[in-house]
Design an enzyme around this catalytic site. Structure first.
Site, short mmCIF file in Angstrom:
data_model
loop_
_atom_site.label_atom_id
_atom_site.label_comp_id
_atom_site.label_asym_id
_atom_site.label_seq_id
_atom_site.Cartn_x
_atom_site.Cartn_y
_atom_site.Cartn_z
N GLY A 45 0.69 -1.28 0.11
CA GLY A 45 0.02 -0.09 -0.10
C GLY A 45 0.72 1.23 0.00
O GLY A 45 1.99 1.17 0.48
N GLN A 50 3.49 9.81 0.68
CA GLN A 50 4.74 8.89 0.99
C GLN A 50 5.68 9.31 -0.41
O GLN A 50 7.00 8.79 -0.31
CB GLN A 50 4.26 7.46 1.11
CG GLN A 50 3.89 7.48 2.26
CD GLN A 50 3.55 5.75 2.61
OE1 GLN A 50 2.53 5.43 2.16
NE2 GLN A 50 4.41 5.25 2.95
N CYS A 98 5.34 -0.13 7.04
CA CYS A 98 5.32 1.00 6.35
C CYS A 98 6.46 1.14 5.51
O CYS A 98 7.56 1.47 6.20
CB CYS A 98 4.95 2.19 7.18
SG CYS A 98 4.51 3.54 6.67
N LEU A 99 6.45 1.73 4.25
CA LEU A 99 7.60 2.03 3.28
C LEU A 99 8.22 3.13 3.73
O LEU A 99 9.61 3.52 3.51
CB LEU A 99 6.92 2.15 1.78
CG LEU A 99 6.54 0.94 1.17
CD1 LEU A 99 6.11 1.23 -0.11
CD2 LEU A 99 7.59 -0.23 1.22
N HIS A 140 -4.63 2.19 7.76
CA HIS A 140 -3.24 2.32 7.56
C HIS A 140 -3.02 3.69 6.75
O HIS A 140 -2.22 4.70 7.04
CB HIS A 140 -2.52 1.12 7.36
CG HIS A 140 -1.10 1.45 7.43
ND1 HIS A 140 -0.01 1.13 8.24
CD2 HIS A 140 -0.08 2.46 6.52
CE1 HIS A 140 1.44 1.70 7.84
NE2 HIS A 140 1.12 2.31 6.96
N GLU A 141 -3.36 3.38 5.46
CA GLU A 141 -3.39 4.40 4.34
C GLU A 141 -3.96 5.46 4.50
O GLU A 141 -3.39 6.87 4.37
CB GLU A 141 -3.41 3.83 3.03
CG GLU A 141 -2.74 2.61 2.58
CD GLU A 141 -1.14 2.43 2.87
OE1 GLU A 141 -0.54 3.69 2.68
OE2 GLU A 141 -0.54 1.67 3.11
N HIS A 144 -2.35 8.17 6.70
CA HIS A 144 -1.25 8.96 6.17
C HIS A 144 -1.96 10.03 5.39
O HIS A 144 -1.29 11.09 5.54
CB HIS A 144 -0.59 7.92 4.88
CG HIS A 144 0.59 7.17 5.27
ND1 HIS A 144 1.62 7.61 5.85
CD2 HIS A 144 0.60 5.70 5.11
CE1 HIS A 144 2.38 6.27 6.04
NE2 HIS A 144 1.66 5.40 5.67
#
Ligand code: CO
Length: 171
Positions: A45, A50, A98-99, A140-141, A144
């Site tokens: 994701g 990001q 998380c990236l 989660h996304e 952000h």
């Protein structure tokens, strides 16, 4: 095109992203860049912030359960624009990563079932009613887009330990 990922504690991760009003070529290019970047970094994701773009756009591509095919399929990518949670029910604990915080994983508690209204790349409205892995990924996304990262959900003790280790890693 593959873009650089914004890495914690970059202040851009705290930006509250703004609503998308134009469903144009620029948005489509952003979605392509997000996809290329997510696949390149082997993520499941990604939110637009990001890669440094403060727009309410996220993509998710979860590996198919019971599938031997490791290859991720572009057609399976969920493109979510301007998401709004209509319902959040029950609770579920699952490991998240998380990236923007590479290499760190921790169990996080979130709603198990969600209903989300969103728009696709053409501005068409949809509703998704889902649970478990996809429900967690959506939350989660979406965090952000609100300028939040998942480590904010850790206990004070775990957060302190994380911050200490993270500083060491980037010295
Ligand atoms: Co993340």
């Amino acid at each position: 095109m593959i873009q650089d990922i914004v890495i914690y504690p970059d202040k851009r991760l705290k930006i509250v992203s703004s609503e998308v009003t134009e469903f144009n070529e620029e948005l489509h290019q952003l979605l392509e860049d997000m996809y290329d970047t997510m696949v390149n970094k082997k993520g499941v994701g990604l939110a637009a912030i990001q890669i440094g773009v403060p727009k309410r756009v996220l993509i998710i591509n979860l590996p198919e359960e019971a599938s031997n095919d490791e290859e991720i399929k572009k057609d399976d990518t969920l493109e979510i624009i301007n998401p709004v949670f209509i319902e959040k029910n029950y609770s579920w604990k699952n490991q998240e990563g998380c990236l923007s915080i590479p290499g760190f994983y921790e169990d996080i508690e979130r709603a198990k079932h969600v209903i989300v209204e969103y728009q696709d790349r053409h501005g068409k409205k949809h509703t998704i009613d889902t649970d478990e892995f996809l429900a967690v990924a959506l939350q989660h996304e979406h965090d952000h887009l609100e300028g939040k990262v998942f480590i904010e959900k850790l206990s004070i003790l775990k957060r302190k330990k994380f911050e200490k280790e993270w500083k060491k890693k980037f010295k």
